[in-house]
Write a protein that holds these residues in place. Structure first.
Motif, PDB file in Angstrom:
ATOM      1  N   ARG A 155      58.515 -41.803  45.262  1.00 46.40           N
ATOM      2  CA  ARG A 155      59.471 -41.927  46.365  1.00 46.40           C
ATOM      3  C   ARG A 155      59.858 -40.555  46.910  1.00 46.40           C
ATOM      4  O   ARG A 155      60.125 -40.408  48.103  1.00 46.40           O
ATOM      5  CB  ARG A 155      60.697 -42.712  45.917  1.00 46.40           C
ATOM      6  N   ALA A 156      59.893 -39.541  46.039  1.00 47.71           N
ATOM      7  CA  ALA A 156      60.194 -38.190  46.512  1.00 47.71           C
ATOM      8  C   ALA A 156      59.071 -37.671  47.405  1.00 47.71           C
ATOM      9  O   ALA A 156      59.323 -36.957  48.380  1.00 47.71           O
ATOM     10  CB  ALA A 156      60.398 -37.258  45.329  1.00 47.71           C
ATOM     11  N   CYS A 157      57.838 -38.038  47.086  1.00 46.44           N
ATOM     12  CA  CYS A 157      56.691 -37.609  47.900  1.00 46.44           C
ATOM     13  C   CYS A 157      56.637 -38.350  49.225  1.00 46.44           C
ATOM     14  O   CYS A 157      56.244 -37.784  50.248  1.00 46.44           O
ATOM     15  CB  CYS A 157      55.384 -37.849  47.145  1.00 46.44           C
ATOM     16  N   SER A 158      57.012 -39.616  49.201  1.00 46.54           N
ATOM     17  CA  SER A 158      56.924 -40.442  50.406  1.00 46.54           C
ATOM     18  C   SER A 158      57.980 -41.540  50.324  1.00 46.54           C
ATOM     19  O   SER A 158      57.887 -42.422  49.467  1.00 46.54           O
ATOM     20  CB  SER A 158      55.532 -41.072  50.520  1.00 46.54           C
ATOM     21  N   PRO A 159      58.985 -41.510  51.186  1.00 49.07           N
ATOM     22  CA  PRO A 159      60.051 -42.516  51.124  1.00 49.07           C
ATOM     23  C   PRO A 159      59.534 -43.945  51.253  1.00 49.07           C
ATOM     24  O   PRO A 159      60.176 -44.880  50.758  1.00 49.07           O
ATOM     25  CB  PRO A 159      60.957 -42.147  52.302  1.00 49.07           C
ATOM     26  N   GLU A 160      58.365 -44.136  51.908  1.00 51.26           N
ATOM     27  CA  GLU A 160      57.843 -45.493  52.075  1.00 51.26           C
ATOM     28  C   GLU A 160      56.920 -45.913  50.940  1.00 51.26           C
ATOM     29  O   GLU A 160      56.310 -46.995  50.988  1.00 51.26           O
ATOM     30  CB  GLU A 160      57.100 -45.620  53.409  1.00 51.26           C
ATOM     31  N   ALA A 161      56.813 -45.099  49.898  1.00 48.06           N
ATOM     32  CA  ALA A 161      55.925 -45.421  48.778  1.00 48.06           C
ATOM     33  C   ALA A 161      56.358 -46.715  48.096  1.00 48.06           C
ATOM     34  O   ALA A 161      57.554 -46.990  47.937  1.00 48.06           O
ATOM     35  CB  ALA A 161      55.910 -44.283  47.767  1.00 48.06           C
TER      36      ALA A 161
END
Length: 253
Positions: A79-85
């Protein structure tokens, strides 16, 4: 009975463990004082693999054999890398499910019961299918899980079936205890401890571990490496027992 998941949590500095788990880890440390270092390196590899895949546009992650989600977890890093993960953790250990399910449940993540030995059932689980679009690329993490699968259960065939269920562009990340280059006596003593826990393990050669990827090439550096060296050019001191790791190139169309 000691739980292999709680033992791992203890070596990572978590707090989801009991006295029987700490006693078992003490026996592991007698044979391998470097065990906590290897546990942390293994977790670092899992998180680095998530970052690697996210940097290449993958937004879906299935962490098979997730263990107790000690912070920082795969869920948090994705989630830190990509909020839509979207992240689904999978485990068959009731200890993991009891300790971790509530902490990761959200609109974009879940921890579900599942067994790597049953790929169709695992990938067909309703919660997984709600969160993960299997027609789009997925990163599947098999981190320190396949050495709990016996030769009779055929881990090569299991992973081959998982690959067949994934869309082109998907990636596999694997780490595994390795016989090649390990001290046989240290391995024997550690195996004895884990046979008395919830998860006996099955050590394999580096060649046998490479077979788990089938004909998929490996991402940089192109071969299996000690888990503490994956993704870095920095040298690392050898340990009496090796864990090796690799991340596949994307599955081709």
């Amino acid at each position: 009975m000691p739980s292999s998941a709680r033992m791992y949590d203890y070596m990572l500095g978590g707090d989801a463990h009991q006295s029987c788990d700490r006693d078992a880890v003490a026996k592991v440390l007698e044979a391998l004082p470097e065990a906590p270092l290897l546990a942390r390196a293994n977790r670092t590899f899992a998180l680095a693999a998530v970052r690697y895949c996210a940097a290449r546009g993958i937004r879906q992650f299935i962490d098979v054999g997730t263990g107790i989600p000690t912070s920082p977890s795969v869920f948090e890093i994705a989630r830190a890398c990509s909020p839509e993960a979207k992240v689904v953790g999978v485990d068959c250990d009731p200890v993991v499910l009891a300790e971790g399910a509530a902490s990761v449940s959200s609109a974009s993540s879940a921890l579900i019961e599942g067994d790597v030995r049953e790929p169709e059932r695992l990938f067909g689980a309703p919660t997984l299918r709600r969160l993960i679009d299997l027609d789009e690329p997925v990163a599947v993490l098999l981190v320190a899980v396949l050495h709990f699968i016996s030769d009779e259960e055929d881990p090569v065939a299991i992973v081959a079936r998982i690959r067949q269920l994934l869309a082109p562009g998907s990636v596999l990340a694997v780490s595994h205890i390795c016989a090649t280059g390990s001290d046989p006596e240290a391995v024997r003593r550690i195996e004895g401890v884990y046979r008395q826990s919830s998860g006996a393990f099955h050590i394999r050669s580096e060649r046998g571990i490479r077979k788990l990827f089938g004909d998929l090439p490996l991402a940089r550096p192109g071969h299996l490496v000690d888990v503490q060296r994956w993704g870095t050019d920095s040298p690392s001191a050898p340990t009496p027992v090796r864990i090796v790791a690799g991340v596949s190139a994307p599955i081709p169309p």
